[in-house]
Structure formats: structure tokens, C-alpha cells
Design an enzyme around this catalytic site. Structure first.
Site, short mmCIF file in Angstrom:
data_model
loop_
_atom_site.label_atom_id
_atom_site.label_comp_id
_atom_site.label_asym_id
_atom_site.label_seq_id
_atom_site.Cartn_x
_atom_site.Cartn_y
_atom_site.Cartn_z
N HIS A 59 -9.23 0.66 3.12
CA HIS A 59 -8.74 1.78 3.94
C HIS A 59 -9.70 1.95 5.10
CE1 HIS A 59 -7.77 6.18 4.66
NE2 HIS A 59 -9.01 6.11 5.09
N HIS B 227 0.86 -1.20 0.00
CA HIS B 227 0.00 0.00 0.00
C HIS B 227 0.89 1.24 0.00
CE1 HIS B 227 -4.06 1.82 0.98
NE2 HIS B 227 -3.24 2.85 1.18
N LYS C 148 -9.64 -1.34 -4.28
CA LYS C 148 -9.57 -0.56 -3.05
C LYS C 148 -10.92 0.05 -2.74
CE LYS C 148 -7.68 3.52 -0.82
NZ LYS C 148 -6.74 4.64 -0.83
N ASP D 209 1.82 3.20 3.36
CA ASP D 209 0.97 4.33 2.93
C ASP D 209 1.89 5.45 2.43
OD1 ASP D 209 -1.46 5.50 2.35
OD2 ASP D 209 -1.79 6.30 4.34
N HIS E 267 1.51 4.96 -2.36
CA HIS E 267 0.94 5.82 -3.40
C HIS E 267 2.06 6.32 -4.32
CE1 HIS E 267 -3.06 5.95 -1.56
NE2 HIS E 267 -2.42 5.98 -0.39
N HIS F 105 -4.43 0.30 7.70
CA HIS F 105 -4.42 1.43 8.65
C HIS F 105 -5.10 1.03 9.96
CE1 HIS F 105 -3.46 3.21 4.89
NE2 HIS F 105 -4.65 3.69 4.58
#
Length: 392
Positions: free
Chosen positions: A199, A66, A160, A286, A68, A228
Site C-alpha cells: 500500500h 486488492h 501486505k 480497493d 477488502h 494505489h
């Protein structure tokens, strides 16, 4: 096809294999043996590279499920959009496989751009994958829908969605159940994981909607991975119960620096105290995602950014402080991830697998070498392979 020989290291595959030599041909591991002759390798390839890993660990490259890598953010307006990551950010962190979702912004950010960035990083040297969808339902997609994205696009391995978050679309149980089902069938048709990466925000709903969506259907709990989950202790307590029941979860290494969140090292300790197998957990960064801070009124009062290096930092802390074995700690960011994502050639050092590996000094858990797909990317702590537009 060049040869690379790594000599005399203690190999963790992540299971301990003891002192071994590893011979790499092209992008794959050709042999792991007690002794592989340098002379024989030189006879096959006079330009073969040889690394002496005496006194060091040789481990699989880290897998970040995960991150970005094409940028995210935007909660505070266009100037809060985070930029794409460069190759060196992954190499410095020991990350050789990366999987990216879209972030909060599924409007001006697109899956097509994400796919292009995935291919760019792949060409530069690491392995990349991505998720279809974004925060909201109905899901955005490249083709007709999430299922066809998974079936038809090689890089897409799942989907997602955001849950229990004030930035989500607050989907119904039926909407979430449909997404899980579509992703699963897409995965079955394509021979991929077809997982849903969920998420998790800080709203009171917590994991309840996931448990409701899975109730009464014949889909394994592992088909959806809440991430998370160490956002706060309340959510993590709920996660521990969920994992006791057979669920899986992902801890975020960019969390843990504030009073609310649970450091991954502490999360590992809590799981061990409850005798929950660590095979049910993974860690991801993340990375490059914005880290907005909201007050109780829901107003944005601060902004940070996730850092790829936190994956290696969290691994170091677990190895030094948690009391778990080296094998269990490494599995959180290697084989556990590969198993969850059904990436058979990743996450383990074994003959035929991709030659993604790290050489680590055990005394201080310092990264010395990074090899991705058989290519040396870091040598003696210095990144030697950079992205197309990075200065040398």
C-alpha cells in the site's frame, strides 16, 4: 456434472481467438472450438444450458487483487468500519476472483476473520485468496509468521505492508527487505507467488524505500507490487520510471474522481506514451476500503468507500477512450493479474482452466452474463446467484 455451452461469441482469452464456441463441464473449460454441436451436447446432458453469445464478446472473468471483502476502515473511529461485502457486489462488477488484505485496522480486524470470509465467498461461488500481514511491521499473522502463513494456509498467497503513509509503521529498509525475502521463500516452498502487496501513501518517500530494499539483492522487482500508485501525479511519475526499470505496479480504480489522483485510463495513456509495456500494470478496486480525506494538517475531513463496480467501469473507459487494444485492456484485469499472482488456472480462457468468464456487449461495453467456476451468476444483466444472507 452439468454442461454449459456458449455459442457464437467473439472469444478474447484475453488474446483474440475469433468466433468460437466454448463447452464447460463442471467448473472447467472442456473445449474451445469453431463449432460445437448443440445436439451432441444435449445427447451427453439433456439438461445442458446453452447461451447464444452472437454479436458479443466472451472474456475471462475479472480478477481483483486488492479488495477488502471482509471490511476495512476505522480511521475515524469504530463507526467508520466498513462492513463485509456480499456476493452480489462481485457479480455486478464481473469479478470472479478476489484477493483481500487487512486494512488500516490490524487490531480489531483479524486475519482469521478474513480467512473465514474468504472461505464463505468461495462456497457461495467465486474464487478467493488473501494476504497475510497488514499495514504495520512486524506483521500480524495466523501462524508463527508471514512465511508460515504462506506455506501452510491454502488461501494465503502473499503479504501486505503499508509504505510512505502516515498510518504505516514507517519500517526501515532492512525490515522491508526481510518481509520481501520471507514472503518470497514462503512462496517458493508453497508453490505460490509469495508477493508483497505494498500500500503506497502520499508521503515524500514514495517508492524510494522499495528501490533501496531491492538494491543489491537477487530478488526480482516483481516480488513486490506497489498499489494505489495513481494516488497523485508525483507518485505516478515515479511509478512510470520504476516500471521502465522493470518494476510492476497496480492502479486503483476507486481513485480518479478527485483533482489529485490519476484516472486509470489516463495512467494507461501515460504508460503508452513512454512505451512502457502494459504487462507491467494491473488494476484493482480497493473495494470496500474506506477512502479517508485528510487536510494538510493530517486531520480527517471526509470519508468515502471503494466500490467493486469501479473495476468494470475503469475497464469500460479504457476500452472506449484510451486507444489501446481490447486484448491489452482486458489483460490489465485478467491475465496480468493471474501471472502476477501465479494462479495458473485463472485469467485466461483455455482448455482445462477454471470456467470464469463474462459475456459483454461490445457497442456499449455492458455486462450481460457472468459465469464463475462454471455456474451462471448473472443472466442478461440480472444477478441470479446471491449470497447466503442476501434477499432474492
Amino acid at each position: 456434472m452439468g454442461l454449459l455451452l456458449i455459442k457464437n461469441g467473439h472469444v478474447y482469452g484475453p488474446t483474440s481467438l475469433g468466433r468460437k464456441d466454448i463447452l464447460i463441464a463442471g467448473r472447467s473449460i472442456l473445449s474451445i472450438d469453431t463449432h460445437i454441436s448443440e445436439e451432441a451436447v444435449r445427447a451427453l446432458d439433456k439438461n445442458a444450458a446453452i447461451i447464444d453469445a452472437e454479436g458479443a464478446w466472451v472474456t475471462p472473468g475479472l480478477m481483483d487483487s486488492h479488495i477488502h471483502f471482509n471490511g476495512a476502515g476505522g480511521e475515524g473511529g469504530p463507526h467508520f468500519r466498513t462492513p463485509p461485502l456480499q456476493l452480489s457486489s462481485f457479480i455486478q462488477a464481473g469479478i470472479t476472483t478476489a484477493v483481500a488484505p487487512l486494512g488500516t485496522d490490524g487490531v480489531s480486524r483479524s486475519l482469521r476473520e478474513l480467512l473465514a470470509k474468504a472461505r464463505s465467498l468461495e462456497n457461495e461461488g467465486i474464487s478467493t485468496y488473501m494476504y497475510s500481514g497488514a499495514y504495520r511491521l512486524p506483521s500480524v499473522s495466523i501462524t508463527e509468521n508471514v512465511m508460515t502463513d504462506i506455506v501452510l494456509i491454502d488461501k494465503v498467497i502473499g503479504a501486505k505492508v503499508a509504505l510512505s503513509d502516515h498510518r504505516s509503521s514507517h519500517p526501515t529498509v532492512e525490515e522491508l527487505r526481510r518481509l520481501i525475502s520471507d514472503a518470497r521463500v514462503g512462496g517458493m516452498l508453497a508453490g505460490k507467488a509469495g508477493i508483497v502487496e505494498a500500500h503506497m501513501g502520499a508521503e515524500e518517500w514514495g517508492l524510494g524505500i522499495i528501490q533501496e530494499a531491492l538494491a543489491g539483492i537477487q530478488i526480482p522487482m516483481s516480488q513486490i507490487v506497489p498499489t494505489h500508485v495513481n494516488r497523485n501525479q508525483k507518485l505516478f511519475d515515479e511509478t512510470l520510471k520504476y516500471c521502465e526499470q522493470g518494476g510492476v505496479a497496480d492502479m486503483t480504480t476507486s481513485m480518479g474522481s478527485d483533482s489529485e489522483s490519476v484516472k486509470p485510463c489516463d495512467g494507461v495513456r501515460q504508460a503508452r506514451l513512454r512505451n512502457i509495456p502494459l504487462s507491467r500494470f494491473t488494476m484493482s478496486t480497493d473495494g470496500n476500503g474506506s477512502m479517508p480525506v485528510f487536510n494538510k494538517a493530517g486531520e480527517l475531513v471526509g470519508m468515502g468507500i471503494g466500490e467493486p463496480i469501479t473495476l468494470f467501469t475503469a475497464l469500460r473507459e479504457i476500452l472506449l477512450e484510451s486507444g489501446v487494444s481490447t486484448e491489452e485492456a482486458l489483460a490489465l484485469v485478467t491475465s496480468n493479474v493471474a501471472d502476477r499472482l501465479k494462479l495458473a488456472n485463472k485469467g485466461r480462457l483455455s482448455v482445462g482452466n477454471d470456467a470464469d468468464l463474462l459475456i459483454i456487449t461490445p457497442s456499449d461495453i455492458a455486462l450481460r452474463y457472468v459465469v464463475a467456476k462454471g455456474v451462471i451468476m448473472m443472466r442478461e444483466g440480472t444477478v441470479i446467484r446471491k449470497g447466503t444472507f442476501e434477499s432474492c
